[in-house]
Design an enzyme around this catalytic site. Structure first.
Site, short mmCIF file in Angstrom:
data_model
loop_
_atom_site.label_atom_id
_atom_site.label_comp_id
_atom_site.label_asym_id
_atom_site.label_seq_id
_atom_site.Cartn_x
_atom_site.Cartn_y
_atom_site.Cartn_z
N ARG A 153 0.84 -1.22 0.00
CA ARG A 153 0.00 0.00 0.00
C ARG A 153 0.86 1.24 0.00
NH1 ARG A 153 1.73 3.24 4.41
NH2 ARG A 153 1.21 2.35 6.43
N ARG A 265 -5.40 5.65 0.75
CA ARG A 265 -4.43 4.55 0.88
C ARG A 265 -4.73 3.65 -0.31
NH1 ARG A 265 -2.11 3.80 6.43
NH2 ARG A 265 -1.21 5.85 6.65
N CYS A 309 1.29 11.35 8.79
CA CYS A 309 2.24 10.98 9.83
C CYS A 309 3.66 10.96 9.25
CB CYS A 309 1.88 9.60 10.38
SG CYS A 309 2.95 9.10 11.75
N GLU A 354 -2.16 -2.93 12.54
CA GLU A 354 -1.46 -2.37 13.68
C GLU A 354 -2.29 -2.49 14.97
OE1 GLU A 354 -0.34 1.69 13.10
OE2 GLU A 354 1.57 1.31 14.10
P1 ADP Z 1 -1.68 -0.04 6.98
O1 ADP Z 1 -1.07 -1.25 6.39
O2 ADP Z 1 -2.48 0.71 5.96
O3 ADP Z 1 -0.69 0.80 7.70
P2 ADP Z 1 -2.92 -1.69 9.07
O4 ADP Z 1 -1.65 -2.21 9.61
O5 ADP Z 1 -3.95 -1.22 10.05
O6 ADP Z 1 -2.74 -0.44 8.08
O7 ADP Z 1 -3.58 -2.80 8.14
C1 ADP Z 1 -4.73 -2.54 7.43
C2 ADP Z 1 -5.41 -3.79 6.96
O8 ADP Z 1 -4.62 -4.44 5.99
C3 ADP Z 1 -5.65 -4.80 8.06
O9 ADP Z 1 -6.89 -5.44 7.85
C4 ADP Z 1 -4.54 -5.79 7.84
O10 ADP Z 1 -4.81 -7.08 8.32
C5 ADP Z 1 -4.49 -5.79 6.33
N1 ADP Z 1 -3.24 -6.34 5.81
C6 ADP Z 1 -2.00 -5.83 5.94
N2 ADP Z 1 -1.10 -6.61 5.33
C7 ADP Z 1 -1.80 -7.64 4.79
C8 ADP Z 1 -1.45 -8.79 4.02
N3 ADP Z 1 -0.21 -9.02 3.66
N4 ADP Z 1 -2.45 -9.60 3.64
C9 ADP Z 1 -3.73 -9.36 3.98
N5 ADP Z 1 -4.12 -8.32 4.71
C10 ADP Z 1 -3.18 -7.46 5.10
C1 CIR Z 2 2.58 7.75 17.77
O1 CIR Z 2 3.16 8.82 17.71
O2 CIR Z 2 2.98 6.80 18.45
C2 CIR Z 2 1.30 7.57 16.97
N1 CIR Z 2 0.90 8.83 16.46
C3 CIR Z 2 1.48 6.55 15.87
C4 CIR Z 2 2.74 6.72 15.09
C5 CIR Z 2 2.73 6.13 13.73
N2 CIR Z 2 2.54 4.77 13.64
C6 CIR Z 2 3.54 3.91 13.76
O3 CIR Z 2 4.65 4.13 14.20
N3 CIR Z 2 3.25 2.70 13.28
#
Ligand code: ADP
Ligand code: CIR
Length: 439
Positions: A153, A265, A309, A354
């Protein structure tokens, strides 16, 4: 106040830099800023990992106009209200990184471990990236792995709107409307055609709560951001769920989130073994999205693609796989996996992203941590190399320095030979010195 804070400081030169007494007194008495700055001061002392507080400089603040002072405190609000923040700030306007450069460049250099002032370069070309297998195929089956869920992403923001933390409800609705016009173009294309799912009450593409929950469970849609205190205090989750939604292609492999931490995103997802498939598809899709008239992504000449961020700045890219590591997660937590992954430059997340738990079977979300001053192509290769090393650790191999040398030799024989020579030279010097010392 100054005295009380000073008494908490560690002795020596390593503690936080406190402002001059007169400056501190001037601002702590100022009803416009006093309360926030008081909190900020105590965070500076008590939470050294909060990078916003660490690099907040009262001298710099003092030199700003009143309106810039107010804007900088809004940027810092999340870290002031959540003292345990690791970063502690979010840009509110696409220009913020450049207009508050003296502040942001320190925070960015510290977080991304790059020298202050280093300029980010975007580059998706895999040609010549170090460690890429011959032929350029990042094929996980060659590492003995079954098909995995792969995702890449990027965060993107539109140049003509404030960033999510500063958007009004009307901005959020206007941005969604603008994106729906762009989605009409994607719907007409065979590779990207699909539909938009909106959370905005009354929207023509509105979905029910059950449909929303299903999308979240399928990893296609983001969680309710209003539950996240960091995003809430930055104003990023305000007006939830207005202006929020996601575009999903018919094959569910190409997705655009609207209205999360960044305006957009944009991602590709697939279960398979060839990482190139999601990487290449995303690059092609981004070129299409970026060419839609009226869509201009916010970019800084120094910092690359602008994200809310600072942790995502530059590429905005996170490339991940869901990988089963039952041995490293035998205690039911990600603690050991995180400890092993950190030196490999990998982040570990849970199965819902996360701050979510790992899978019951020991599956975790693995992604390279770096996003800034690294090329997009280097991130996807870093994921491939990271998976290989992590698999070795999971199997109990590769956790001694000799394995590192063997791996290095496979990747770059000349450098490994040089490494052995330097090692031998250093060992020789140490033995000679020890010998001399004994005499
Ligand atoms: P981001 O990746 O946009 O920083 P998150 O860590 O919150 O945000 O993940 C967003 C969504 O993407 C969650 O549902 C997560 O399980 C899914 N996701 C991330 N990586 C994968 C992957 N490799 N396969 C399937 N789903 C994924
Ligand atoms: C922080 O400062 O801890 C939050 N605003 C999240 C920071 C960004 N996310 C991350 O490091 N994965």
């Amino acid at each position: 106040m100054l005295k009380a804070l000073s008494s908490l400081l560690p002795s020596g030169d390593e503690g936080p830099q406190l402002p001059r007494k007169e400056l501190l007194e001037k601002y702590l008495k100022d009803s416009r800023y006093g309360d926030k700055l008081k909190r900020l001061m105590s965070i500076k002392v008590l939470y050294p990992n909060n990078l916003m507080a660490k690099h907040f400089d009262f001298g710099y603040f003092d030199g700003l106009s009143d309106s810039m002072k107010g804007s900088l405190l809004t940027v810092c609000n999340s870290g002031i209200e959540n003292e345990d923040s690791g970063m502690g700030c979010y840009a509110m306007q696409p220009e913020d990184y450049d207009r508050f450069k003296p502040f942001f460049s320190k925070v960015i250099a510290d977080y991304h471990r790059v020298p202050e002032g280093k300029v980010h370069i975007n580059d998706w070309s895999l040609a010549g990236v170090r460690g890429i297998p011959a032929g350029g195929k990042l094929d996980l089956s060659l590492l003995g792995l079954p098909p995995l869920s792969m995702r890449v992403r990027v965060g993107r923001n539109l140049a003509d709107f404030p960033l999510p933390g500063a958007m009004t409800k009307q901005d959020r609705l206007n941005m969604e409307t603008k994106m729906c016009q762009a989605f009409a173009k994607l719907i007409a294309m065979s590779q990207y055609g699909g539909r938009y799912h909106s959370l905005t009450p009354g929207h023509k593409d509105h979905i029910s709560d059950a449909e929303y929950q299903n999308l979240v469970k399928s990893h296609l849609m983001f969680k309710n951001m209003a539950d996240d205190p960091y995003l809430a205090t930055a104003g990023i989750s305000s007006d939830w769920p207005h202006g929020r939604g996601c575009y999903v292609s018919a094959d569910k492999g190409f997705i655009i989130w609207v209205g999360e931490e960044d305006h957009l995103r944009i991602m590709c997802m697939k279960t398979g073994t060839l990482l190139n498939e999601v990487f290449d598809r995303l690059k092609a899709a981004l070129d299409v999205v970026e060419s839609i008239p009226g869509l201009q992504f916010a970019k800084s000449p120094t910092f690359g693609y602008v994200t809310s961020c600072p942790t995502n700045l530059g590429t905005g890219m996170r490339a991940s796989v869901h990988l089963k590591v039952p041995n490293l997660t035998a205690d039911g937590t990600d603690k050991k996996a995180k400890a092993v992954c950190k030196p490999l430059g990998l982040s570990v997340r849970g199965m819902g992203g996360e701050h979510t738990p790992i899978g019951a079977d020991g599956t975790v979300d693995i992604s390279p941590s770096a996003r800034f001053c690294i090329k997009e192509a280097e991130i996807i290769v870093a994921l491939y190399k990271g998976i290989k090393l992590l698999k070795e650790r999971e199997e109990g191999k590769g956790d001694n320095p000799l394995c590192g040398l063997v791996n290095a030799a496979k990747e770059n024989p000349a450098a490994a030979v040089a490494g052995v020579c330097v090692g031998a030279l250093v060992t020789g010097l140490v033995i000679t010195r020890l010998g001399r010392a004994k005499k």
